[in-house]
Structure formats: C-alpha cells, structure tokens
Design a protein around this motif. Structure first.
Motif, PDB file in Angstrom:
ATOM      1  N   ASP A 168      41.890  42.748  40.194  1.00 57.90           N
ATOM      2  CA  ASP A 168      42.210  42.989  39.112  1.00 57.90           C
ATOM      3  C   ASP A 168      41.107  42.259  37.984  1.00 57.90           C
ATOM      4  O   ASP A 168      41.473  42.065  36.712  1.00 57.90           O
ATOM      5  N   GLY A 169      40.118  41.685  38.544  1.00 63.17           N
ATOM      6  CA  GLY A 169      39.259  40.841  37.592  1.00 63.17           C
ATOM      7  C   GLY A 169      39.875  39.823  36.872  1.00 63.17           C
ATOM      8  O   GLY A 169      39.327  39.678  35.565  1.00 63.17           O
ATOM      9  N   GLU A 170      40.665  39.060  37.482  1.00 60.00           N
ATOM     10  CA  GLU A 170      41.279  37.997  36.828  1.00 60.00           C
ATOM     11  C   GLU A 170      40.814  36.589  37.278  1.00 60.00           C
ATOM     12  O   GLU A 170      41.386  35.638  36.998  1.00 60.00           O
ATOM     13  N   LEU A 171      39.767  36.582  38.118  1.00 64.06           N
ATOM     14  CA  LEU A 171      39.383  35.230  38.835  1.00 64.06           C
ATOM     15  C   LEU A 171      38.192  34.530  37.868  1.00 64.06           C
ATOM     16  O   LEU A 171      37.390  35.320  37.337  1.00 64.06           O
ATOM     17  N   PHE A 199      45.459  35.727  49.600  1.00 68.82           N
ATOM     18  CA  PHE A 199      45.588  37.146  49.323  1.00 68.82           C
ATOM     19  C   PHE A 199      46.079  37.491  47.864  1.00 68.82           C
ATOM     20  O   PHE A 199      45.832  38.362  47.371  1.00 68.82           O
ATOM     21  N   GLU A 200      46.679  36.457  47.229  1.00 65.70           N
ATOM     22  CA  GLU A 200      46.999  36.582  46.030  1.00 65.70           C
ATOM     23  C   GLU A 200      45.676  36.436  45.166  1.00 65.70           C
ATOM     24  O   GLU A 200      45.304  37.087  44.198  1.00 65.70           O
ATOM     25  N   TRP A 201      44.647  35.737  45.586  1.00 68.65           N
ATOM     26  CA  TRP A 201      43.477  35.590  45.149  1.00 68.65           C
ATOM     27  C   TRP A 201      42.660  36.737  45.189  1.00 68.65           C
ATOM     28  O   TRP A 201      42.033  37.253  44.304  1.00 68.65           O
ATOM     29  N   LEU A 202      42.760  37.421  46.344  1.00 71.38           N
ATOM     30  CA  LEU A 202      42.225  38.745  46.568  1.00 71.38           C
ATOM     31  C   LEU A 202      42.791  39.818  45.631  1.00 71.38           C
ATOM     32  O   LEU A 202      41.878  40.518  44.983  1.00 71.38           O
ATOM     33  N   SER A 203      44.076  39.750  45.415  1.00 73.47           N
ATOM     34  CA  SER A 203      44.470  40.537  44.402  1.00 73.47           C
ATOM     35  C   SER A 203      43.969  40.268  42.985  1.00 73.47           C
ATOM     36  O   SER A 203      43.678  41.246  42.267  1.00 73.47           O
ATOM     37  N   ALA A 204      44.042  39.172  42.591  1.00 74.68           N
ATOM     38  CA  ALA A 204      43.414  38.886  41.303  1.00 74.68           C
ATOM     39  C   ALA A 204      42.014  39.241  41.134  1.00 74.68           C
ATOM     40  O   ALA A 204      41.385  39.658  40.102  1.00 74.68           O
ATOM     41  N   TYR A 205      41.232  39.131  42.444  1.00 77.05           N
ATOM     42  CA  TYR A 205      39.790  39.529  42.303  1.00 77.05           C
ATOM     43  C   TYR A 205      39.580  41.025  42.047  1.00 77.05           C
ATOM     44  O   TYR A 205      38.869  41.519  41.211  1.00 77.05           O
ATOM     45  N   GLU A 265      33.258  33.767  43.565  1.00 76.85           N
ATOM     46  CA  GLU A 265      32.215  33.474  44.692  1.00 76.85           C
ATOM     47  C   GLU A 265      33.251  33.176  46.069  1.00 76.85           C
ATOM     48  O   GLU A 265      32.595  33.609  47.165  1.00 76.85           O
ATOM     49  N   GLN A 266      34.223  32.484  45.916  1.00 74.00           N
ATOM     50  CA  GLN A 266      34.877  32.235  47.200  1.00 74.00           C
ATOM     51  C   GLN A 266      35.528  33.380  47.894  1.00 74.00           C
ATOM     52  O   GLN A 266      35.399  33.557  48.849  1.00 74.00           O
ATOM     53  N   VAL A 267      36.000  34.289  47.113  1.00 81.58           N
ATOM     54  CA  VAL A 267      36.628  35.440  47.590  1.00 81.58           C
ATOM     55  C   VAL A 267      35.548  36.505  48.105  1.00 81.58           C
ATOM     56  O   VAL A 267      35.633  36.981  49.240  1.00 81.58           O
TER      57      VAL A 267
END
Length: 80
Positions: A53-56, A45-51, A62-64
């Motif tokens: 925000d354009g931070e990945l 869910f942190e990755w989703l939030s970063a996704y 691709e994973q998200v």
C-alpha cells in the motif's frame, strides 16, 4: 565525575586523548547492543501489506525488500 583532571605539566594532546578515551568508555558501557528489531511473523505480514500500500518508511521498505529477496514464504504471499 570520572573525567581526568589536567595536570599543569601534562601536554594538552595527552589530556585531550584521555578525555576522549574516557568518553568512549562511558558510551560503550551505556550503549545497548545494536540489534535490528525483527517483527514477529504476523507483524511481518502487516509490514508486507503496508509495503504493498506504500505506507512504510524507507528503513521498513528496505527490510521488506530484503525479506522478499530471501524468503520464499514472503515471496509467495507477495505474489498472491
């Protein structure tokens, strides 16, 4: 050192094939199994939030996006 030693009357191609075969065997022994690291649920869910925000990086994006295509819970959090 486990590399083959050339024999003077051995064809070069055969010797080179032996060397590469040994290198492949050594790499296979030392290589860890390839397993995609999947973050724990909270980290996902942190990755989703970063996704959002354009931070990945590209691989993480691709994973998200795979999660968003296949996992209803991730889709639900993304739509909120």
């Amino acid at each position: 050192n486990d590399m083959p030693v050339p024999i003077s009357d051995e064809p070069v191609e055969e010797f080179v094939a032996q060397v590469f075969s040994r290198i492949d065997a050594m790499e296979a022994q030392s290589a860890a199994p390839v397993v995609e690291a999947v973050p724990h649920e909270a980290e996902r869910f942190e990755w989703l939030s970063a996704y959002i925000d354009g931070e990945l990086g590209a691989g993480e994006v691709e994973q998200v996006e795979r999660w968003l295509e296949t996992e209803p819970q991730m889709q639900q959090f993304y739509q909120q």
